[in-house]
Design a protein around this motif. Structure first.
Motif, PDB file in Angstrom:
ATOM      1  N   ASN A 538       0.841  -1.192   0.000  1.00 35.71           N
ATOM      2  CA  ASN A 538       0.000   0.000   0.000  1.00 35.71           C
ATOM      3  C   ASN A 538       0.878   1.244   0.000  1.00 35.71           C
ATOM      4  O   ASN A 538       2.113   1.133  -0.048  1.00 35.71           O
ATOM      5  CB  ASN A 538      -0.993  -0.029   1.169  1.00 35.71           C
ATOM      6  N   THR A 539       0.247   2.396   0.046  1.00 43.47           N
ATOM      7  CA  THR A 539       1.010   3.646  -0.068  1.00 43.47           C
ATOM      8  C   THR A 539       1.982   3.856   1.086  1.00 43.47           C
ATOM      9  O   THR A 539       2.861   4.709   1.003  1.00 43.47           O
ATOM     10  CB  THR A 539       0.066   4.869  -0.118  1.00 43.47           C
ATOM     11  N   GLU A 540       1.823   3.094   2.173  1.00 39.18           N
ATOM     12  CA  GLU A 540       2.692   3.285   3.333  1.00 39.18           C
ATOM     13  C   GLU A 540       3.687   2.144   3.530  1.00 39.18           C
ATOM     14  O   GLU A 540       4.383   2.099   4.547  1.00 39.18           O
ATOM     15  CB  GLU A 540       1.831   3.513   4.577  1.00 39.18           C
ATOM     16  N   SER A 541       3.746   1.228   2.572  1.00 36.61           N
ATOM     17  CA  SER A 541       4.783   0.196   2.634  1.00 36.61           C
ATOM     18  C   SER A 541       6.144   0.898   2.593  1.00 36.61           C
ATOM     19  O   SER A 541       6.325   1.838   1.822  1.00 36.61           O
ATOM     20  CB  SER A 541       4.669  -0.741   1.432  1.00 36.61           C
ATOM     21  N   PRO A 542       7.094   0.443   3.413  1.00 35.60           N
ATOM     22  CA  PRO A 542       8.360   1.191   3.483  1.00 35.60           C
ATOM     23  C   PRO A 542       9.215   1.126   2.215  1.00 35.60           C
ATOM     24  O   PRO A 542      10.028   2.008   1.980  1.00 35.60           O
ATOM     25  CB  PRO A 542       9.079   0.546   4.671  1.00 35.60           C
ATOM     26  N   LEU A 543       9.020   0.107   1.392  1.00 37.18           N
ATOM     27  CA  LEU A 543       9.834  -0.044   0.173  1.00 37.18           C
ATOM     28  C   LEU A 543      11.324   0.051   0.488  1.00 37.18           C
ATOM     29  O   LEU A 543      12.073   0.760  -0.186  1.00 37.18           O
ATOM     30  CB  LEU A 543       9.428   1.006  -0.872  1.00 37.18           C
TER      31      LEU A 543
END
Lengths: 673, 673
Positions: A538-543
């Protein structure tokens, strides 16, 4: 365009194909003639600018001098740029002031001999391209920095050479956008397509409807002041900035602040996950058009470019189907299906855009034959949409095949010629193909990885869009890409250095070497496969995991392949040693990564992958000396080995070992012909 | 302050000295009690904020979560921060809203056990320090990320803990200033001292006198909008921003636009070289004070901090001596010398500053005993000026010994205690010592190298200013500094990654290993010695040579020294192998650098240096096995070797090999006692 083609062809046959093997230019120029001797770059360099030109040229020459100074370590100070020609060793002559718009003359001629550099161009935009070429020509030996004696006549093959940055799914801060503009200028791209609204965020300050950015983002958006700065920054570098506001789908974030825009009764929220979503603008309410009229009036004034991109893709129509009022509207107005309803919507939007003095662009779904001929179809679902549009007389820009978010290798994008030799288009239709755009969708990238997802691969796309179609040797592209990649760092791009930073963070140590060896030999899975992993991104995955540091072009896998090709052709001992060394490193990889991971939970997921790499290396290690000593194996033995390698090269999680194919080449070479 | 000292002392004896050997905290807290067990960090983490606090706390907790997420690779999304206490595993409780000003309460208490984290603080400023401590405590094993069970009670030793950034000599772009503010917050610094005007540039937009920035800079200056952003950015991180406008000397750039300010008839220009210059404000003209009144009115309104720094250093007085009108003025007013004239000037300026509601600060030259007691003396010429001021009842801040531009090792700055055990100051006088500031003058740094000149050394200074004086083990400081340095990268600081980028540019290759080995074993010459080199440095020198990548703390030299100490103490086989390996690398260095430099003029200057390193390694190589096997040498033999090494460790150009001392330790260990 057509007029130039025979000329290109002639030059290609005569010089260029071999030329790329000695010059490190990218994109490669349309015409190169080699001279004799070299021009020494030292502190006596004096640059004089002559003629009529837009004042953007001066800061560009200033940056040219600064980069030259940094690279050579020679102090080239403010006195390097002089007025008056007589004492100049480098003369820039420009005929007229250029305009940063589609189709402007970007050609230049560069002549270097042992005593002088001459750069001439119709407009300063061409001269600026010439400056980049000079910086790519810069060479060195043990005594000096120099430029080879040369004559270059150069112009772009396509007028529209773009990069799309998606700031919707992850916000991309202004300084990163700016660095990327610098990177674009280095490889002669000329359109920044700025995707500013998405289901996951509305990313630009809107003064007319402030709840768009206030409620439609997590506070991460561009102020209009910042947007103006970016536009000015790009214009100074000869680059257009075209905004995209994606409607009627991909617009969930709009409706958080303005729920009246919605076609449905769903709860309006900023989407956290990725994919297609239900919220869609209501095309049957006058409110929507009154809103869009005011909205586009503001945005068309803010962005000076002639084009306004309205998106128009992937509307799933679910809210339209479910809304009785919309259904009634369709019935009443004889609108047969959702497609026709979107045509209706587009016509209204087109009217708004046109009244604001802009030309409309949209993803290929918007295409239907009643549109005016000055719109541009942006082909993303496949090149056939581009061709269909051209057949009907419409201009288009190709992004199908240039989706750099999908972890495909540079070679894939490089060979994606908008107008290949076997194109089905007539000459007249070919003129309607304006160019292409590298498309950086941002589901799986954020401020840390954006640069390394865009570069250096986009340089290969830039060459496809600028250089003659005959410049298409993949191996040589990779050779040059490697060099250009280091030069791209001069702009502040972090595509190399953030990788190392992320490895240090992951390893909690400076000693990242075992991880680097592993990651330089593996690649993320291509296409949309990473989205299948759990937990869902999602948009808050740390990647910040290993897969986020792995590159679509595993550098060591490419080096191994190129070295192997060389070895199989000419059996050089150097190549043999390099290959042996690389296999040895990979053979040790599992052990070394295991040590590294011993106290580090964040590295555990890499152990099976490292094991696969090491096993493949173990298989390949004895094969190489067999080639060397002329031994052979049977086709059956070869097949058995290749099956084994194929198994080990299968994806582990979101990553896969990238050296399987090369090992296959070794195996094939052992089979008696 | 005094009240706390006995407490500190007690704790130091009981726990802290050994504690630093297991925790990687910097600055080390004033009180640490170890618990049993650990708190597992996983996606179940729930943070609740309780009490009264300034709203800057919320974004800080947001960034804490983001950094924790990046480092652990665990998705900790917006749901991590909850309202209400019952479900929280991490509670932050704050008593009252803090104010970002000198002397505010910054203490915090942190208690971690296996199920809960509790962070309590008087103000959110203390809580924010606690968040940084938690991020430094974060540890990992093969199964999980965790925090050790612990109780920490912490507060600063000094209230003024600053970093000065000189944007005058080289402009430091806003994003770099911001990254440095983040770095400061990580190590609990609380004052950004922003040096905004210099002979080489006036760096801030002035609305009252626009020719200051327009004509007094090369176009590189901060807009007031940017300044406001920086102030807000710093305030959100608990950091004061104090501007400095250096007058009456160091002010050449002012007079380019406003020549009437000048005391002389020299041509007014932005200085290109470094050093002391003649242009000085005229302290005898009413114009000057009318000007400064309006100027400071604008700037005092722009900067909310209580303090305004007026510089006041290094006025050479030449223009004053030569100006008959100034001489006549002095005679008429009974002003005996230039020093008294500057006192006269300062009194006028003080009046202006005071009327604008600010307290005045200046470099130690401004000190004279008639000033009001709320001003602050900034000691740079030596700590004796600080002590003199204190003896007269004046407050002061120490920068002597914290000049991080001078390429001195972290250990030098670390041991520079403003109040050492043997201070000559009484208890009352000690209370006047507010703290210190790391001072980053920018003659030899620019946007590429600024971060690597500031960090990680400034973290050692931050510990000196925050932690109890008894925390002063240099080796352990270096051990922790190494770890903190990687964490500092999380802020976007480029101190590690730009080094690698610059090596790639210099080598024109990814293969920088031989250069890295050399540069990690050498250091730039200390002090002002680099300024003696030819051609003379100026503001446009590229600063892209090897010396600009070399660090004041050669990392491998430090590693070698620490490993050697360990080896000499406990003769561990691991240490022996590491030392042997490092010596082998250095022994090969000359050959490898020669290969690298074969076609690269930019590396030629390094060959004699590489040769010295290799020769020293060659000398040391046979000595190590002699220790291992218990052999000895005579004192005369030892002296002969050490003389040889000393010769080879002499500077070559602006660099010197940094392993000489360690080799001396090996030699000493061989001498029979």
């Amino acid at each position: 365009m057509k007029k130039l083609l025979p000329l290109f062809a002639a030059i290609l046959i005569s010089a260029n194909l071999s030329a790329t093997n000695t010059l490190n230019l990218m994109p490669y120029p349309s015409e190169v003639k080699f001279g004799v001797g070299k021009f020494t770059v030292d502190k006596s360099l004096r640059i004089s600018i002559q003629g009529q030109y837009n004042n953007r040229l001066t800061p560009n020459v200033g940056r040219f001098v600064q980069r030259l100074s940094k690279r050579t370590t020679i102090t080239l100070d403010r006195d390097t740029i002089i007025t008056g020609k007589p004492n100049a060793t480098f003369t820039i002559a420009v005929n007229r002031s250029g305009i940063v718009k589609l189709g402007e003359d970007e050609s230049y001629r560069l002549i270097i001999d042992s005593s002088r550099i001459s750069l001439t161009a119709e407009t300063e935009l061409g001269a600026m391209h010439g400056l980049e070429t000079i910086l790519q020509l810069l060479d060195r030996n043990e005594k000096e920095f120099f430029l080879p004696a040369i004559e270059i006549n150069d112009q772009p093959r396509f007028a529209w050479r773009g990069l799309m940055i998606d700031a919707g799914r992850h916000f991309i801060p202004v300084d990163i956008v700016k660095h990327n503009i610098d990177g674009m200028a280095m490889v002669k791209l000329n359109v920044l397509h700025w995707h500013l609204s998405e289901d996951q965020g509305f990313r630009i300050e809107c003064k007319t409807f402030p709840k768009l950015h206030e409620m439609g983002s997590n506070g991460e958006y561009y102020t209009q002041q910042e947007v103006k700065e970016v536009i000015a920054y790009a214009a100074e570098r000869g680059i257009r900035v075209m905004p995209e506001f994606d409607i009627p789908g991909h617009a969930a974030a709009w409706m958080v602040g303005y729920p009246k825009l919605s076609s449905g009764t769903d709860t309006n929220r900023i989407e956290k996950y990725f994919g297609g979503f239900r919220p869609t603008l209501n095309p049957t309410e006058r409110y929507t058009y009154r809103f869009l009229k005011k909205f586009f009036k503001e945005m068309c004034a803010l962005f000076p470019d002639d084009y306004m991109h309205i998106g128009g893709d992937e509307n799933n129509g679910l809210q339209w189907n479910e809304n009785p009022k919309i259904q009634a509207f369709m019935k009443k107005n004889g609108i047969k299906n959702n497609n026709e309803l979107q045509v209706y919507f587009n016509a209204k939007v087109l009217d708004i855009i046109t009244k604001n003095g802009k030309k409309m662009m949209g993803w290929d779904e918007i295409f239907q034959p009643n549109l005016p001929k000055n719109i541009v179809i942006h082909s993303w679902r496949g090149r056939e949409y581009m061709e269909q549009a051209a057949k009907k007389g419409y201009q288009s820009v190709l992004s199908a095949g240039f989706y750099i978010d999908l972890f495909r290798p540079a070679s894939y994008h490089y060979l994606n010629d908008p107008l290949p030799a076997d194109t089905i288009l007539t000459d007249a239709e070919r003129r309607l193909i304006l160019g292409g755009e590298a498309t950086m969708w941002a589901e799986l990238t954020n401020y840390e990885t954006e640069d390394m997802r865009i570069w250096p691969r986009t340089a290969a796309i830039a060459e496809r869009l600028w250089s003659p179609s005959g410049i298409n040797d993949v191996d040589d592209m990779y050779r040059r890409l490697n060099i250009i990649s280091i030069q791209l760092e001069e702009t502040g791009l972090t595509h190399i250095k953030n990788r190392e930073m992320m490895m240090r963070r992951l390893c909690n140590s400076y000693d990242v070497e075992p991880l680097r060896i592993l990651l330089d030999a593996v690649e993320p899975r291509e296409g949309y496969k990473r989205h299948g992993s759990k937990p869902r991104y999602n948009t808050e995955s740390p990647l910040s995991r290993a897969v986020d540091i792995a590159l679509p072009d595993a550098p060591d896998a490419i080096r191994f392949r190129l070295t192997l090709k060389d070895y199989l052709q000419i059996k050089s001992q150097n190549s043999y040693l390099t290959l042996t060394e690389m296999l040895n490193q990979w053979a040790l990889c599992y052990g070394r990564v295991s040590n590294l991971a011993a106290n580090n939970v964040a590295l555990q997921e890499l152990l099976p992958l490292a094991s696969n790499l090491t096993q493949i290396a173990n298989i390949a290690q004895p094969l190489l000396p067999m080639i060397q000593s002329g031994k052979t194996i049977t086709a059956e033995e070869a097949d058995a080995i290749k099956t084994q390698v194929k198994e080990l090269a299968k994806p582990v999680g979101e990553l896969e070992v990238a050296i399987g194919e090369s090992v296959g080449m070794i195996v094939d070479a052992l089979v008696m012909k």
